[in-house]
Design an enzyme around this catalytic site. Sequence first.
Site, mmCIF file in Angstrom:
data_model
loop_
_atom_site.group_PDB
_atom_site.id
_atom_site.type_symbol
_atom_site.label_atom_id
_atom_site.label_comp_id
_atom_site.label_asym_id
_atom_site.label_seq_id
_atom_site.Cartn_x
_atom_site.Cartn_y
_atom_site.Cartn_z
ATOM 1 N N GLU A 1 0.765 -1.016 0.095
ATOM 2 C CA GLU A 1 -0.022 0.005 0.035
ATOM 3 C C GLU A 1 1.058 1.249 -0.003
ATOM 4 O O GLU A 1 0.436 2.261 -0.545
ATOM 5 C CB GLU A 1 -0.767 -0.131 1.170
ATOM 6 N N HIS B 1 3.243 6.362 -5.146
ATOM 7 C CA HIS B 1 3.172 6.474 -6.719
ATOM 8 C C HIS B 1 1.998 7.788 -6.634
ATOM 9 O O HIS B 1 2.247 8.753 -7.556
ATOM 10 C CB HIS B 1 2.413 5.377 -7.102
HETATM 11 ZN ZN ZN Z 1 -2.398 -3.054 -5.050
#
Ligand code: ZN
Length: 606
Positions: A396, A402
């Site tokens: 996660e 990201h």
């Molecule tokens: Zn994922």
Amino acid sequence: MREDKKSSKKILEREDIDIAYKWDIEKIYKDDEEWEQDFKKAKELTNDFVQYQGKLNDSKKLLQALQLYEGLLQKVYKLYTYGKMRRDENNQNPKYQALTDRAQSLHIEVESAISFFTPELLQINEEEIEKFLNEEEGLKKYHQFLMETLRNKPHVLSVQEEKIIAQAGDLAQASENIYDMLNDADMRFPEIADEKGEIVELTAGNFTHLMESKNREVRKTAFYQFYGTYSKYKNTLAATFNANLKKDGFYAKVRKHNSSLEASLFESNIPVEVYDKLIEAVNENLHLMHRYMAIREKMLKIDDLHMYDIYTPIVEGVDIKITYQEAKDMVMEGLAALGEEYCNTIKFAFDNRWVDVYENKGKSSGAYSWGTYDSYPFILMNYKDNVDNLFTLAHEMGHSIHSYYTVLNQPFIYSNYKIFVAEVASTVNEALLMDYMISKNEDKKVKMYYINHFLEQFRTTMFRQTMFAEFEKITHEMVAKGDALTAEKLCEIYYELNRKYYGSDMTINKEIEIEWARIPHFYRSFYVYQYATGFSAAIALSKQIKQDGEKAVDSYLKFLKSGSIDYPINLLKNAGVDMTSKKPVEMALKVFADLLDEMEKLVEEN
Ligand SMILES: [Zn+2]
């Protein structure tokens, strides 16, 4: 091992959990009053936006409309995200259920009010768009967005035809709806004895768990009863499956695509060769999968591995406890290869309460990464002190970083990334952490435990999903040619694929032939291959990061900062993996081969 205060006690009320373990959601809205103000603003923005209907054929007006569009969607998502995340904190709280419902209704209202936008954009031709881009500096930001609209243009029909297609939408859903009803509601499975000898009703939910049982008799019974039940409905299941393929064929044809596969991949602008190269590369390396099955057989101390033996863990007696504090440290150390900038961001995330760590009464289960454009990308967890949760945290965190880098570097309109690349950052983190855990642990059994964990990911994500992808390709092509896909034919194709993938050294029980019937993803055609391509890309990237260091890290970070400013294939190419070639898949399979070597060696020594 440290004392674990959280999980040894019964489930706490949310207010009894230390604030350090709760996400800083006030960063989205400091209170509900602020939410109400934004709700009002969103309604005003919608009214402003509607004024642009019929006026988009002008560079100034187009720019204003795009800016409004962006601002409006940003607000609507923010309102919904806050409501839903607050609800996830405690689903028994009716206040946030209401807030979520209101945000959802607003979303539908807005979607409907702005529905003129895309069709009207599609009316503008290429030369005009070029002209507008030259006239209006501000439009440059929307270049990729406008190009994407143009790319869709040849596949959009006349207004009248689009109306008819839209009206057929409900009919087109029928195959999937009927399948879901049969599969989720009407089908009943027999009762069987579980590991403790207790009688349980077999369900789709507990089947996976029973297949992991250490008791072979339990696995075997579950396997036969489960697939035996599907077999009883095989003709209905083949009919719904067929209807779905025909639906896809219909849409591909009317939207002027050459095949269902091409139509499906068009959405993210993925060339068909990516799909084919994946299948090709995996097929060339199936001997590795067969080798893994041989190791499995040996470690389970049996001489006739069956299909019901492939899910049970092969390393026994390892009970590793990892507290949240330890997990944080391991994630930081394990991801050191990603460099200072990345690691500082992880530290920042932990210090600024991105993570909602522990379970509390009413909290949503599972784990996710989510946030808004102008807040942190938060992480919801239900942390338990074990290895799975350590990897969930790393996973996660990959998603969150990201998102965080994307938001810092891209405008809202490019802040979402496509499914094709969505699992790359999470898997890179898992792969690097896995590598660290395998190399840092001296204990052979623990080492083997982690290697097995990783091998299983390869089996379920690369091999299994590619086998599914191959099944989809074969069956879609047959339907396109007008061949009859009877239940028998589908079972035959599926059985042969299993034989090919798992190898002839093990027993491929006949009952596995009906497994296709229980995969709901087949009603979302040509979707699952992305699990395999995403995984391959991530494994290849993590390998490059370890080998090439800074240079590979730089291009990887650039990828994390790109959102959807470009098409997924281009983004990955710039990061260092070309998915139109077989190379990344081969690189990933090389990692699998190395893990097999290591495992074989450890088995020898044991
Ligand atoms: Zn994922």
